[in-house]
Design a protein around this motif. Sequence first.
Motif, PDB file in Angstrom:
ATOM      1  N   HIS A  42       0.817  -1.218   0.000  1.00  0.00           N
ATOM      2  CA  HIS A  42       0.000   0.000   0.000  1.00  0.00           C
ATOM      3  C   HIS A  42       0.850   1.267   0.000  1.00  0.00           C
ATOM      4  O   HIS A  42       0.454   2.280  -0.589  1.00  0.00           O
ATOM      5  N   VAL A  43       2.027   1.225   0.617  1.00  0.00           N
ATOM      6  CA  VAL A  43       2.950   2.357   0.524  1.00  0.00           C
ATOM      7  C   VAL A  43       3.372   2.537  -0.935  1.00  0.00           C
ATOM      8  O   VAL A  43       3.415   3.663  -1.453  1.00  0.00           O
ATOM      9  N   ALA A  44       3.652   1.434  -1.628  1.00  0.00           N
ATOM     10  CA  ALA A  44       4.039   1.504  -3.041  1.00  0.00           C
ATOM     11  C   ALA A  44       2.897   2.068  -3.898  1.00  0.00           C
ATOM     12  O   ALA A  44       3.135   2.890  -4.789  1.00  0.00           O
ATOM     13  N   ILE A  45       1.679   1.636  -3.627  1.00  0.00           N
ATOM     14  CA  ILE A  45       0.520   2.153  -4.375  1.00  0.00           C
ATOM     15  C   ILE A  45       0.417   3.662  -4.191  1.00  0.00           C
ATOM     16  O   ILE A  45       0.234   4.412  -5.158  1.00  0.00           O
ATOM     17  N   ARG A  46       0.549   4.119  -2.951  1.00  0.00           N
ATOM     18  CA  ARG A  46       0.424   5.551  -2.688  1.00  0.00           C
ATOM     19  C   ARG A  46       1.597   6.342  -3.286  1.00  0.00           C
ATOM     20  O   ARG A  46       1.419   7.467  -3.754  1.00  0.00           O
ATOM     21  N   LEU A  47       2.781   5.750  -3.319  1.00  0.00           N
ATOM     22  CA  LEU A  47       3.928   6.410  -3.933  1.00  0.00           C
ATOM     23  C   LEU A  47       3.734   6.556  -5.440  1.00  0.00           C
ATOM     24  O   LEU A  47       3.947   7.634  -6.002  1.00  0.00           O
ATOM     25  N   VAL A  48       3.308   5.494  -6.102  1.00  0.00           N
ATOM     26  CA  VAL A  48       3.042   5.559  -7.544  1.00  0.00           C
ATOM     27  C   VAL A  48       1.937   6.579  -7.820  1.00  0.00           C
ATOM     28  O   VAL A  48       2.015   7.350  -8.782  1.00  0.00           O
ATOM     29  N   ASN A  49       0.933   6.613  -6.982  1.00  0.00           N
ATOM     30  CA  ASN A  49      -0.160   7.578  -7.118  1.00  0.00           C
ATOM     31  C   ASN A  49       0.377   9.009  -7.050  1.00  0.00           C
ATOM     32  O   ASN A  49       0.006   9.867  -7.854  1.00  0.00           O
ATOM     33  N   ARG A  50       1.265   9.262  -6.105  1.00  0.00           N
ATOM     34  CA  ARG A  50       1.841  10.600  -5.952  1.00  0.00           C
ATOM     35  C   ARG A  50       2.696  10.972  -7.168  1.00  0.00           C
ATOM     36  O   ARG A  50       2.602  12.078  -7.704  1.00  0.00           O
TER      37      ARG A  50
END
Length: 115
Positions: free
Chosen positions: A62-70
């Motif tokens: 989920h950290v990776a998902i939010r990083l890609v989103n940013r």
Amino acid sequence: MERWRGLKDLVQDAVDNGSRAVERLQKHAAKLPFDLLEQIPPIATPVKGIRLVHDTMVSGVHVAIRLVNRVAGYTIDGVLFVVEQQKEPAGTPGEGEASAPAAPDGGRGTERASP
């Protein structure tokens, strides 16, 4: 362009908040089975380790998902800026914006068009 920026912000917020909610649900759903398995003495210690690995992996995804989103949001901001600059007649600032949106790294490594 403001509508596109607003849409980007809405989608970005939805992905970020959705990811946080799903992360909480995934950890909560695994809690009861782990709690029950930890009550069995011969396997209690390995189950604690497995729970730690599980929770760490769920958080990492989920950290990776939010990083890609940013990063996608910053990229879209850059694209919108370029499109906006191409629409303007040469030498006129657009809607109060004199420079590109700030990058997360403080603008290092990015080139800005001169006015």
